[in-house]
Design a protein around this motif. Structure first.
Motif, PDB file in Angstrom:
ATOM      1  N   MET A 135       0.839  -1.175   0.000  1.00 28.99           N
ATOM      2  CA  MET A 135       0.000   0.000   0.000  1.00 28.99           C
ATOM      3  C   MET A 135       0.887   1.242   0.000  1.00 28.99           C
ATOM      4  N   GLN A 136       0.443   2.272  -0.642  1.00 26.93           N
ATOM      5  CA  GLN A 136       1.175   3.530  -0.758  1.00 26.93           C
ATOM      6  C   GLN A 136       0.647   4.514   0.289  1.00 26.93           C
ATOM      7  N   TYR A 137       1.555   5.113   1.054  1.00 25.60           N
ATOM      8  CA  TYR A 137       1.178   6.082   2.073  1.00 25.60           C
ATOM      9  C   TYR A 137       1.774   7.440   1.723  1.00 25.60           C
ATOM     10  N   PRO A 138       1.182   8.520   2.269  1.00 25.20           N
ATOM     11  CA  PRO A 138       1.753   9.849   2.039  1.00 25.20           C
ATOM     12  C   PRO A 138       3.200   9.920   2.532  1.00 25.20           C
ATOM     13  N   ASP A 139       3.954  10.836   1.949  1.00 28.70           N
ATOM     14  CA  ASP A 139       5.368  10.993   2.286  1.00 28.70           C
ATOM     15  C   ASP A 139       5.510  11.948   3.473  1.00 28.70           C
ATOM     16  N   ASP A 140       5.054  11.480   4.643  1.00 23.15           N
ATOM     17  CA  ASP A 140       5.225  12.224   5.880  1.00 23.15           C
ATOM     18  C   ASP A 140       5.613  11.229   6.967  1.00 23.15           C
ATOM     19  N   ASP A 141       5.790  11.707   8.204  1.00 14.85           N
ATOM     20  CA  ASP A 141       6.240  10.820   9.283  1.00 14.85           C
ATOM     21  C   ASP A 141       5.296   9.644   9.504  1.00 14.85           C
ATOM     22  N   ASN A 142       3.985   9.899   9.468  1.00 13.83           N
ATOM     23  CA  ASN A 142       3.023   8.811   9.677  1.00 13.83           C
ATOM     24  C   ASN A 142       3.079   7.801   8.541  1.00 13.83           C
ATOM     25  N   GLY A 143       3.155   8.278   7.313  1.00 11.28           N
ATOM     26  CA  GLY A 143       3.258   7.386   6.166  1.00 11.28           C
ATOM     27  C   GLY A 143       4.532   6.563   6.192  1.00 11.28           C
ATOM     28  N   LYS A 144       5.622   7.207   6.569  1.00 10.52           N
ATOM     29  CA  LYS A 144       6.909   6.486   6.651  1.00 10.52           C
ATOM     30  C   LYS A 144       6.872   5.420   7.738  1.00 10.52           C
ATOM     31  N   MET A 145       6.213   5.741   8.865  1.00  6.40           N
ATOM     32  CA  MET A 145       6.110   4.763   9.949  1.00  6.40           C
ATOM     33  C   MET A 145       5.278   3.561   9.502  1.00  6.40           C
ATOM     34  N   LEU A 146       4.162   3.803   8.834  1.00  2.00           N
ATOM     35  CA  LEU A 146       3.325   2.698   8.357  1.00  2.00           C
ATOM     36  C   LEU A 146       4.055   1.857   7.318  1.00  2.00           C
ATOM     37  N   THR A 147       4.802   2.506   6.448  1.00  3.53           N
ATOM     38  CA  THR A 147       5.593   1.774   5.451  1.00  3.53           C
ATOM     39  C   THR A 147       6.637   0.903   6.137  1.00  3.53           C
ATOM     40  N   ALA A 148       7.313   1.462   7.136  1.00  7.51           N
ATOM     41  CA  ALA A 148       8.324   0.693   7.871  1.00  7.51           C
ATOM     42  C   ALA A 148       7.694  -0.492   8.600  1.00  7.51           C
ATOM     43  N   MET A 149       6.515  -0.290   9.162  1.00  2.17           N
ATOM     44  CA  MET A 149       5.826  -1.377   9.848  1.00  2.17           C
ATOM     45  C   MET A 149       5.466  -2.484   8.865  1.00  2.17           C
ATOM     46  N   ALA A 150       4.937  -2.104   7.708  1.00  6.26           N
ATOM     47  CA  ALA A 150       4.583  -3.105   6.693  1.00  6.26           C
ATOM     48  C   ALA A 150       5.828  -3.842   6.221  1.00  6.26           C
ATOM     49  N   ASP A 151       6.913  -3.103   6.014  1.00 11.45           N
ATOM     50  CA  ASP A 151       8.171  -3.723   5.582  1.00 11.45           C
ATOM     51  C   ASP A 151       8.724  -4.683   6.633  1.00 11.45           C
ATOM     52  N   ALA A 152       8.409  -4.418   7.906  1.00 12.30           N
ATOM     53  CA  ALA A 152       8.867  -5.280   8.996  1.00 12.30           C
ATOM     54  C   ALA A 152       7.981  -6.516   9.158  1.00 12.30           C
ATOM     55  N   GLY A 153       6.928  -6.611   8.354  1.00 14.18           N
ATOM     56  CA  GLY A 153       6.062  -7.786   8.394  1.00 14.18           C
ATOM     57  C   GLY A 153       4.882  -7.659   9.343  1.00 14.18           C
ATOM     58  N   ILE A 154       4.619  -6.465   9.832  1.00 11.96           N
ATOM     59  CA  ILE A 154       3.477  -6.272  10.715  1.00 11.96           C
ATOM     60  C   ILE A 154       2.201  -6.237   9.869  1.00 11.96           C
ATOM     61  N   ASP A 155       1.211  -6.994  10.289  1.00 12.78           N
ATOM     62  CA  ASP A 155      -0.062  -7.077   9.576  1.00 12.78           C
ATOM     63  C   ASP A 155      -0.891  -5.833   9.904  1.00 12.78           C
ATOM     64  N   LEU A 156      -0.966  -4.912   8.954  1.00  8.45           N
ATOM     65  CA  LEU A 156      -1.672  -3.655   9.180  1.00  8.45           C
ATOM     66  C   LEU A 156      -3.178  -3.767   8.970  1.00  8.45           C
ATOM     67  N   SER A 157      -3.658  -4.967   8.693  1.00  5.11           N
ATOM     68  CA  SER A 157      -5.102  -5.167   8.540  1.00  5.11           C
ATOM     69  C   SER A 157      -5.744  -5.582   9.859  1.00  5.11           C
ATOM     70  N   LYS A 158      -4.934  -5.738  10.905  1.00  2.00           N
ATOM     71  CA  LYS A 158      -5.429  -6.133  12.216  1.00  2.00           C
ATOM     72  C   LYS A 158      -5.209  -5.012  13.219  1.00  2.00           C
ATOM     73  N   ALA A 159      -6.107  -4.925  14.188  1.00  2.65           N
ATOM     74  CA  ALA A 159      -5.971  -3.920  15.241  1.00  2.65           C
ATOM     75  C   ALA A 159      -4.691  -4.180  16.038  1.00  2.65           C
ATOM     76  N   LEU A 160      -4.012  -3.106  16.384  1.00  3.01           N
ATOM     77  CA  LEU A 160      -2.769  -3.171  17.156  1.00  3.01           C
ATOM     78  C   LEU A 160      -2.869  -2.228  18.346  1.00  3.01           C
ATOM     79  N   ASP A 161      -2.087  -2.493  19.381  1.00  2.00           N
ATOM     80  CA  ASP A 161      -1.956  -1.551  20.483  1.00  2.00           C
ATOM     81  C   ASP A 161      -0.979  -0.475  20.034  1.00  2.00           C
ATOM     82  N   ILE A 162      -1.493   0.728  19.858  1.00  3.02           N
ATOM     83  CA  ILE A 162      -0.682   1.839  19.373  1.00  3.02           C
ATOM     84  C   ILE A 162      -0.504   2.836  20.510  1.00  3.02           C
TER      85      ILE A 162
END
Length: 128
Positions: A1-28
């Motif tokens: 998935m493509q995210y905006p080029d800001d801190d939040n988008g970069k964090m989500l991209t890094a999480m996805a790259d680390a193998g975290i399933d972003l389709s499930k609820a997480l403790d944030i």
């Protein structure tokens, strides 16, 4: 998935790259930072009177000397929801002289097994 080029988008991209399933609820964890202990304690009391469905913890960051109110919410890590929640918490913390300092997710790290309970028996459903 493509995210905006800001801190939040970069964090989500890094999480996805680390193998975290972003389709499930997480403790944030959302971090609210205060210079003054009384302001942080007032914010803690204030947030406990809201309908926010999460856990909160107040601690002194020894490194920075600032007070951190950590608000842990179980939610889907969706970009718009994260931006909205971060903005809401920044506005809230501003009422008490604080600011939002981002968010993060705890995940299993290499070496965490050294703290695992040795008496735990691994079953076929174990994820670690």
């Amino acid at each position: 998935m493509q995210y905006p080029d800001d801190d939040n988008g970069k964090m989500l991209t890094a999480m996805a790259d680390a193998g975290i399933d972003l389709s499930k609820a997480l403790d944030i964890d959302f971090f609210l930072v205060f210079d003054d202990q009384r302001d942080a304690e007032s914010a803690l009391e204030g947030i406990q009177t809201t309908d926010l469905d999460g856990e909160v913890e107040l601690l002194l960051n020894d490194e920075s000397g600032k007070w951190e109110l950590i608000v842990c919410l179980n939610m889907l890590p969706e970009y718009d929801a994260l931006v909205s929640q971060e903005s809401h918490l920044n506005d809230f913390s501003g009422e008490f002289g604080g600011v939002s300092d981002g968010w993060g997710v705890m995940q299993h790290q290499d070496g965490d097994d050294e703290f695992m309970d040795d008496d735990h028996e691994h079953g076929t459903d174990c994820k670690h």
